[in-house]
Design a protein around this motif. Sequence first.
Motif, short mmCIF file in Angstrom:
data_model
loop_
_atom_site.label_atom_id
_atom_site.label_comp_id
_atom_site.label_asym_id
_atom_site.label_seq_id
_atom_site.Cartn_x
_atom_site.Cartn_y
_atom_site.Cartn_z
N TRP A 1 -3.81 2.98 -9.10
CA TRP A 1 -2.82 2.92 -8.14
C TRP A 1 -3.76 3.00 -6.87
CZ3 TRP A 1 1.35 0.20 -8.58
CH2 TRP A 1 1.92 0.08 -9.75
N LEU A 2 -4.46 4.13 -6.73
CA LEU A 2 -5.19 4.46 -5.52
C LEU A 2 -6.12 3.14 -5.31
CD1 LEU A 2 -6.25 8.04 -5.74
CD2 LEU A 2 -4.77 6.80 -4.10
N GLY A 3 -6.59 2.28 -5.99
CA GLY A 3 -7.36 1.10 -5.88
C GLY A 3 -6.38 -0.03 -5.43
N GLY A 4 -5.28 -0.25 -5.82
CA GLY A 4 -4.47 -1.14 -5.47
C GLY A 4 -4.13 -0.71 -3.75
N PHE A 5 -3.88 0.70 -3.75
CA PHE A 5 -3.74 1.09 -2.23
C PHE A 5 -4.55 0.72 -1.36
CE2 PHE A 5 -4.71 4.36 0.88
CZ PHE A 5 -3.86 4.37 1.58
N PHE A 6 -6.02 0.82 -1.78
CA PHE A 6 -6.99 0.44 -0.69
C PHE A 6 -7.39 -1.09 -0.62
CE2 PHE A 6 -8.54 4.66 -1.68
CZ PHE A 6 -8.65 5.48 -0.42
N VAL A 7 -6.83 -1.89 -1.53
CA VAL A 7 -6.97 -3.36 -1.42
C VAL A 7 -5.99 -3.71 -0.48
CG1 VAL A 7 -6.62 -5.28 -2.92
CG2 VAL A 7 -8.17 -3.59 -3.95
N PHE B 1 0.71 -1.30 0.10
CA PHE B 1 0.10 0.08 -0.15
C PHE B 1 0.81 1.19 -0.14
CE2 PHE B 1 -0.66 -0.52 4.74
CZ PHE B 1 -0.17 0.93 5.16
N THR B 2 2.08 1.16 0.63
CA THR B 2 2.87 2.43 0.61
C THR B 2 3.65 2.63 -0.99
OG1 THR B 2 4.83 1.37 1.20
CG2 THR B 2 3.62 2.42 2.88
N THR B 3 3.90 1.37 -1.60
CA THR B 3 4.19 1.56 -2.90
C THR B 3 3.00 2.05 -3.86
OG1 THR B 3 5.73 -0.24 -2.67
CG2 THR B 3 5.30 0.28 -4.72
#
Length: 109
Positions: free
Chosen positions: A34-40, A16-18
């Motif tokens: 990328w924000l979607g990946g962050f939340f997942v 999530f930091t990446t």
Amino acid sequence: MNWIILVIAGLFEVGFTTCLGKARATTGTDSYLWLGGFFVCLTLSMYLLYRATQTLPLGTAYAVWTGIGAVGTVIIGIIFFKEPADFWRLFFICTLIASIVGLKMVSAH
């Protein structure tokens, strides 16, 4: 088993930091992906941390989770975001790794 879950939770913290860093560096649709990946990754990391703390001491689990995230994020930053890798930065990352291993060794679980 809960130590494995905790390590996976720490890796999702690195994820999530990446993703947060990549979302900041992009625009438009790429940024939203990328924000979607962050939340997942954030959701999975928190859930797995919660699961690991069912049997591991909370303070130890949180310190190890944070340490894995910090070390992993610094390594990703050095490799992918071209952050500096000077002596003192690497020295303190090594001391953090030693502290994580030490916490695992003195934990009763």
